[in-house]
Scaffold this active site. Structure first.
Site, PDB file in Angstrom:
ATOM      1  N   GLN A 265     100.454  -6.890  26.294  1.00 34.72           N
ATOM      2  CA  GLN A 265     100.077  -7.429  27.594  1.00 34.72           C
ATOM      3  C   GLN A 265     101.288  -7.687  28.470  1.00 34.72           C
ATOM      4  O   GLN A 265     101.228  -7.551  29.692  1.00 34.72           O
ATOM      5  CB  GLN A 265      99.275  -8.714  27.408  1.00 34.72           C
ATOM      6  CG  GLN A 265      97.896  -8.500  26.812  1.00 34.72           C
ATOM      7  CD  GLN A 265      97.060  -7.512  27.610  1.00 34.72           C
ATOM      8  OE1 GLN A 265      96.727  -7.754  28.763  1.00 34.72           O
ATOM      9  NE2 GLN A 265      96.715  -6.379  26.999  1.00 34.72           N
ATOM     10  N   HIS A 268     102.456  -5.093  31.128  1.00 30.63           N
ATOM     11  CA  HIS A 268     101.758  -4.866  32.389  1.00 30.63           C
ATOM     12  C   HIS A 268     102.599  -5.259  33.596  1.00 30.63           C
ATOM     13  O   HIS A 268     102.622  -4.562  34.604  1.00 30.63           O
ATOM     14  CB  HIS A 268     100.458  -5.681  32.431  1.00 30.63           C
ATOM     15  CG  HIS A 268      99.307  -5.017  31.764  1.00 30.63           C
ATOM     16  ND1 HIS A 268      98.633  -3.953  32.317  1.00 30.63           N
ATOM     17  CD2 HIS A 268      98.682  -5.285  30.592  1.00 30.63           C
ATOM     18  CE1 HIS A 268      97.646  -3.587  31.509  1.00 30.63           C
ATOM     19  NE2 HIS A 268      97.659  -4.378  30.452  1.00 30.63           N
ATOM     20  N   GLU A 335      92.046 -14.706  29.721  1.00 31.53           N
ATOM     21  CA  GLU A 335      91.390 -13.431  30.035  1.00 31.53           C
ATOM     22  C   GLU A 335      91.025 -12.706  28.739  1.00 31.53           C
ATOM     23  O   GLU A 335      89.887 -12.271  28.552  1.00 31.53           O
ATOM     24  CB  GLU A 335      92.334 -12.580  30.875  1.00 31.53           C
ATOM     25  CG  GLU A 335      91.787 -11.209  31.235  1.00 31.53           C
ATOM     26  CD  GLU A 335      92.829 -10.325  31.892  1.00 31.53           C
ATOM     27  OE1 GLU A 335      92.421  -9.327  32.512  1.00 31.53           O
ATOM     28  OE2 GLU A 335      94.044 -10.607  31.774  1.00 31.53           O
ATOM     29  N   HIS A 336      91.992 -12.561  27.857  1.00 27.98           N
ATOM     30  CA  HIS A 336      91.784 -11.952  26.537  1.00 27.98           C
ATOM     31  C   HIS A 336      92.173 -12.969  25.472  1.00 27.98           C
ATOM     32  O   HIS A 336      93.278 -13.507  25.520  1.00 27.98           O
ATOM     33  CB  HIS A 336      92.658 -10.719  26.331  1.00 27.98           C
ATOM     34  CG  HIS A 336      92.614  -9.714  27.443  1.00 27.98           C
ATOM     35  ND1 HIS A 336      93.543  -9.699  28.473  1.00 27.98           N
ATOM     36  CD2 HIS A 336      91.767  -8.680  27.681  1.00 27.98           C
ATOM     37  CE1 HIS A 336      93.264  -8.691  29.298  1.00 27.98           C
ATOM     38  NE2 HIS A 336      92.196  -8.058  28.836  1.00 27.98           N
ATOM     39  N   ASP A 369      90.800  -2.635  26.194  1.00 30.65           N
ATOM     40  CA  ASP A 369      91.288  -2.045  27.436  1.00 30.65           C
ATOM     41  C   ASP A 369      90.751  -0.638  27.650  1.00 30.65           C
ATOM     42  O   ASP A 369      90.638  -0.184  28.791  1.00 30.65           O
ATOM     43  CB  ASP A 369      92.820  -1.994  27.426  1.00 30.65           C
ATOM     44  CG  ASP A 369      93.452  -3.343  27.723  1.00 30.65           C
ATOM     45  OD1 ASP A 369      92.756  -4.220  28.257  1.00 30.65           O
ATOM     46  OD2 ASP A 369      94.642  -3.514  27.410  1.00 30.65           O
ATOM     47  N   HIS A 428      56.936 -29.172  56.940  1.00 34.42           N
ATOM     48  CA  HIS A 428      56.784 -28.421  55.694  1.00 34.42           C
ATOM     49  C   HIS A 428      55.393 -28.644  55.124  1.00 34.42           C
ATOM     50  O   HIS A 428      54.717 -27.699  54.686  1.00 34.42           O
ATOM     51  CB  HIS A 428      57.830 -28.884  54.668  1.00 34.42           C
ATOM     52  CG  HIS A 428      59.186 -28.292  54.874  1.00 34.42           C
ATOM     53  ND1 HIS A 428      59.914 -28.492  56.020  1.00 34.42           N
ATOM     54  CD2 HIS A 428      59.955 -27.502  54.067  1.00 34.42           C
ATOM     55  CE1 HIS A 428      61.071 -27.863  55.918  1.00 34.42           C
ATOM     56  NE2 HIS A 428      61.119 -27.248  54.738  1.00 34.42           N
TER      57      HIS A 428
END
Length: 443
Positions: A265, A268, A335-336, A369, A428
């Site tokens: 990761q 990235h 996230e992961h 992924d 109403h």
């Protein structure tokens, strides 16, 4: 190379106090918002001309047109490496298996005799999908965005990806080839906030892009800021920030695997987060030792991996027990999240906050992924505490259809009138009384 945070010995704080102790990248979307505002409004007023100007300014290319010719998309597929094509086709196949099962069906509930509420699911009409093209090229993101939209039944799908000087102002050919495999031929060479603005406002002319109802897909901070700018005008998936991996591990985890996954990761982006949470000081030391040779042996070391691992967003977090570790990863909301422990499935089942959970040593994030079948467009920055990853459901809208007979309405009118008057909204109640000669039917 990577810092430590030692949370052993004291009772862990709760809620926000615990989150404040954990590593996180600085990602100030609000500050970026002011910078993307004039770009978005320029696209609103000048349309395609603005997109062409921003391609020159930000991407260093001179575009004759923004929409990618169909011939270029087909040519990209023809020239694609056969091994890459086979891998993309398998990724698409597995993603379809998972996402096809997510489609919801219409359901009717009989509330009372003569009174029903039906919930039907309707896809948005048109979506604009974004595929990044900065430090890396992500044909996998094309798959992860297009497949759930198609399986939801979205009729009109367009995709934008930044123009590349290396490829004559077209998006990367692997992006185009993935579009061809998925049958998406409305593709635009546009990146950043200007691409989101193109989808939000639409552009006119022969090279124009009709406005979309929704924009999804990961991107940099400028894409995230543009999504925030248009929230309310269009639907969005999430304001995706830098990618994250958290690993919850005990003494049974293999430090070679853990180090490799943290690095996977970190490659990235220099803001990518890599976090190990463990109750084993021995594992922590072994992972630290293992990082050195693995980092040295890979690519993108100086510009991505080392800054990411050394940044404030990455750390090894030591805890007294896996119970405390579970509290930490739930507070972090990664996230992961990988769970590499004895009885990993049991611990994974107890996780509340994560974009996606990867169970045991043979389910690394890299699998997700590309080819697990799951979606990799996931919430970041702790948003997994309240948001989900991209799915078929992201592109569907639930609509309630209310169908009552005269008798069924009569039976409940007195309750409606009572509640309307309690809220000081007598009209109403009058809307029901009018149907019964202005008298409330007897219950």
């Amino acid at each position: 190379m990577i810092s430590r945070i030692d949370l052993r010995g004291d009772t862990l704080p709760e809620g926000g106090a615990l989150r404040d102790l954990l590593p996180r990248a600085e990602f100030d979307v609000e500050a970026a918002l002011e910078k993307v505002r004039p770009i978005c409004e320029d696209v609103h007023h000048r349309g395609t001309a603005a997109l062409i100007d921003y391609a020159q300014k930000f991407d260093g290319v001179t575009l004759a047109q923004v929409r990618v010719p169909v011939e270029a998309i087909d040519a990209a597929l023809e020239e694609l490496d056969p091994a890459v094509r086979a891998a993309l086709e398998e990724s698409i196949r597995r993603a379809r298996v998972v996402h096809r099962a997510q489609r919801r069906t219409e359901h009717t509930t009989q509330v009372v005799p003569g009174g029903t509420v039906t919930e039907k699911w309707v896809p948005v009409e048109r979506v604009g999908l974004y595929a990044p093209g900065g430090r890396s090229v992500y044909p996998s993101s094309v798959v992860m965005n297009v497949v759930p939209a198609q399986e939801a039944g979205v009729e009109s799908i367009a995709l934008a990806s930044p123009p590349q000087a290396e490829f004559g102002g077209l998006p990367h050919p692997t992006i185009l080839a993935a579009c061809a495999l998925l049958g998406v031929y409305e593709v635009y060479a546009a990146g950043g906030a200007q691409a989101v603005a193109m989808f939000a406002y639409g552009t006119t002319g022969p090279d124009g892009c009709p406005p979309a109802n929704m924009v999804t897909g990961p991107g940099n901070i400028w894409v995230a800021a543009a999504k925030r700018y248009f929230t309310g005008k269009i639907g969005i998936d999430t304001e995706a920030g830098p990618t994250e991996i958290a690993v919850l591990a005990d003494y049974t985890a293999d430090p070679v695997h853990v180090a490799a996954d943290l690095i996977s990761q970190a490659e990235h982006d220099p803001l990518a987060a890599a976090v190990l949470v463990t109750d084993s000081a021995e594992l922590a030391a072994a992972v630290e030792k293992e990082l050195e040779p693995q980092v040295a042996a890979t690519k993108h070391v100086e510009d991505r991996i080392k800054p990411a691992l050394a940044g404030r967003q990455s750390a090894i977090v030591l805890v007294d027990s896996l119970e405390d570790g579970l509290k930490v990863v739930d507070a972090y909301g990664a996230e992961h999240l990988e769970v590499q422990t004895a009885d990993a499935a049991a611990w994974a089942a107890r996780v509340r906050n994560a974009g996606a959970v990867f169970v045991g040593p043979w389910s690394p994030v890299s699998l997700g992924d590309y080819c697990a079948g799951s979606n990799h467009v996931l919430p970041t920055g702790g948003c997994a505490c309240h948001s989900s990853g991209l799915s078929v459901q992201s592109f569907l809208r639930g609509i309630h259809i209310v169908d009552y007979t005269r008798d069924a309405l009569a039976e409940v009118t007195h309750h409606v009138v009572t509640l309307a008057e309690a809220e000081d909204l007598p009209a109403h109640g009058a809307a029901l009384k009018a149907r019964f000669g202005w008298k409330v039917p007897q219950a």
